[in-house]
Scaffold this motif. Structure first.
Motif, PDB file in Angstrom:
ATOM      1  N   ILE A  99      -4.345  -1.346   4.816  1.00 56.51           N
ATOM      2  CA  ILE A  99      -4.948  -1.797   3.107  1.00 56.51           C
ATOM      3  C   ILE A  99      -6.408  -2.159   2.280  1.00 56.51           C
ATOM      4  O   ILE A  99      -6.494  -3.273   3.501  1.00 56.51           O
ATOM      5  CB  ILE A  99      -3.684  -3.334   2.219  1.00 56.51           C
ATOM      6  N   ASP A 110      -1.235   0.370  -2.897  1.00 55.65           N
ATOM      7  CA  ASP A 110      -1.174  -0.932  -1.867  1.00 55.65           C
ATOM      8  C   ASP A 110      -0.021  -1.698  -1.483  1.00 55.65           C
ATOM      9  O   ASP A 110       0.802  -2.002  -1.423  1.00 55.65           O
ATOM     10  CB  ASP A 110      -2.746  -2.338  -2.091  1.00 55.65           C
ATOM     11  N   THR A 123       2.382   0.607  -0.003  1.00 59.03           N
ATOM     12  CA  THR A 123       1.617   0.444   1.183  1.00 59.03           C
ATOM     13  C   THR A 123       2.825  -0.254   2.632  1.00 59.03           C
ATOM     14  O   THR A 123       3.161  -0.852   3.180  1.00 59.03           O
ATOM     15  CB  THR A 123       0.517   0.601   1.587  1.00 59.03           C
TER      16      THR A 123
END
Length: 406
Positions: A166, A251, A254
């Motif tokens: 990330i 993010d 993810t």
């Protein structure tokens, strides 16, 4: 995403320990998970109206503070239906950890699992905590000790860890879980603990855990019983160094994908380890009008005792599947239903447009002889889908639960 050899201590800054204190007859029975850096916390809890003392304690901490340093877990005694004494004992258990680690008692979360109605042996727990704290480490063996200490009728430990990237930073998520019996959506006798070094806000950690649990732990059924003690707790201490996730951006998704992988892996492990289980059962519903319809149908089939016993007997009794769909809390057209059994041995269509296909019973029995069985149900009403996990129901389930306390 990369799956690594790890568990609850894989993320930066997390320590764990587990040992035998004497709550159970001989196996490890108490564990601590700890981070020196304050962690944002999230939790999901049993839907049973009868909630154990640790569930009520943790719900209060999540709602009032949303942060924490430690989780202490005992196995062998559930501290459920124990009245005011149980509430006091739960707080004392948190206090032992807080005192030993020199942290605020409101940063210590508690979990208990085991026999309902028994009081915690507080002298044993106090001594156990004293012995645990000096052994807290961030190594692999300590993670394994913690995973083993939370088990009850489980036949093997359940743990996993993954790494993701990330913002150019390596973020690690590690987890352990227990569960074998008294498991039925939503949130049954499952304890799950997740640690991550991801920087994520209080609001987003609650959102991401709730989203993930809906598609994982809440889609597992072993025996139709929902426990008094279930919970999943997640800790995020931010040591990965990424910019804090404060919204549902790339993010966030993810991180959600990785968390889903972890929770589905553990959910399947719990289902496969169902008391007396010989087969893992996966129910896939596709072509539903809504997500809610797909979830209701998948849960109904996976929770059916008649379906479970048919799977144990390797009997492709498809009438039981259609019947279980029929009493689900949703409406569908049975004339549009197609059903397949699928394993590594092969695949066979047993229902098409609501009627049997005249399949070979010998071929179906051979396919159902595998240990991991997918039951794929196709509707013709939309594009939504859902998956649920469970296991067969064997003679050994009765034997295990008939003498659980003896």
């Amino acid at each position: 995403m990369k799956v690594i050899d790890g568990g609850i201590t894989s993320a930066k800054g997390f320590y764990a320990a587990g040992l035998y204190a004497g709550i159970k007859k001989k196996k490890k029975d108490i564990a601590i998970i700890y981070t020196k850096d304050i962690a944002n916390m999230a939790g999901t809890f049993t839907t049973n109206n009868v909630k154990a003392a640790p569930v009520l304690w943790n719900q209060k901490l999540i709602n009032e503070f949303g942060q924490g340093h430690a989780i202490v877990v005992n196995s062998g005694v559930a501290n459920a239906c124990t009245g005011e004494i149980g509430v006091v004992n739960n707080k004392s258990m948190a206090g032992f950890v807080a005192s030993g680690l020199n942290i605020d008692i409101n940063s210590v979360y508690v979990a208990s699992t085991g026999v309902i109605g028994k009081q915690l042996p507080m002298d044993i727990i106090e001594e156990g905590v004293k012995n645990l704290i000096p052994t807290l480490k961030d190594d692999r063996d300590s993670a394994i000790d913690a995973a083993e200490a939370i088990m009850t009728t489980d036949t093997y430990k359940k743990e996993i860890a993954v790494e993701i990237e990330i913002q150019g930073k390596t973020v690690t998520i590690g987890a352990i879980a227990k569960g074998s019996g008294m498991i039925h959506p939503n949130m049954a006798t499952m304890l799950g603990f997740i640690t991550t070094d991801c920087a994520i806000s209080k609001e987003m950690i609650k959102e991401v855990l709730s989203s993930s649990v809906s598609d994982s732990y809440n889609m597992v059924s072993v025996d139709g019983d929902t426990s008094t003690n279930d919970m999943v707790l997640m800790m995020a201490n931010g040591l990965a160094g990424n910019v804090e996730i404060t919204e549902k951006n790339d993010d966030y998704y993810t991180f959600l994908d990785a968390l889903n992988y972890i929770n589905i892996h553990l959910s399947k492990a719990i289902a496969a380890d169902g008391e007396g289980a010989t087969k893992l059962l996966e129910i896939n519903v596709e072509g539903a009008k809504t997500k809610e319809q797909a979830v209701a149908l998948a849960k109904s089939v996976v929770g059916s005792s008649l379906v479970k016993t048919a799977i144990y007997g390797e009997d492709a009794n498809w009438g039981r599947i259609i019947c279980a769909m029929g009493y689900a809390d949703t409406i569908f057209n049975p004339d549009d239903v197609t059903v397949y059994f699928e394993t590594e041995i092969g695949s066979i269509k047993i229902v098409e447009n609501g009627m049997g296909t005249g399949y070979s019973e010998e071929e179906a029995t051979a396919i159902l002889g595998d240990k991991y069985i997918k039951l794929n149900i196709f509707l013709q009403e939309g594009s939504e889908k859902a998956t649920a996990w469970g296991c067969d129901l064997s003679y050994d389930y009765v034997k295990i639960n008939a003498d659980y306390r003896t």
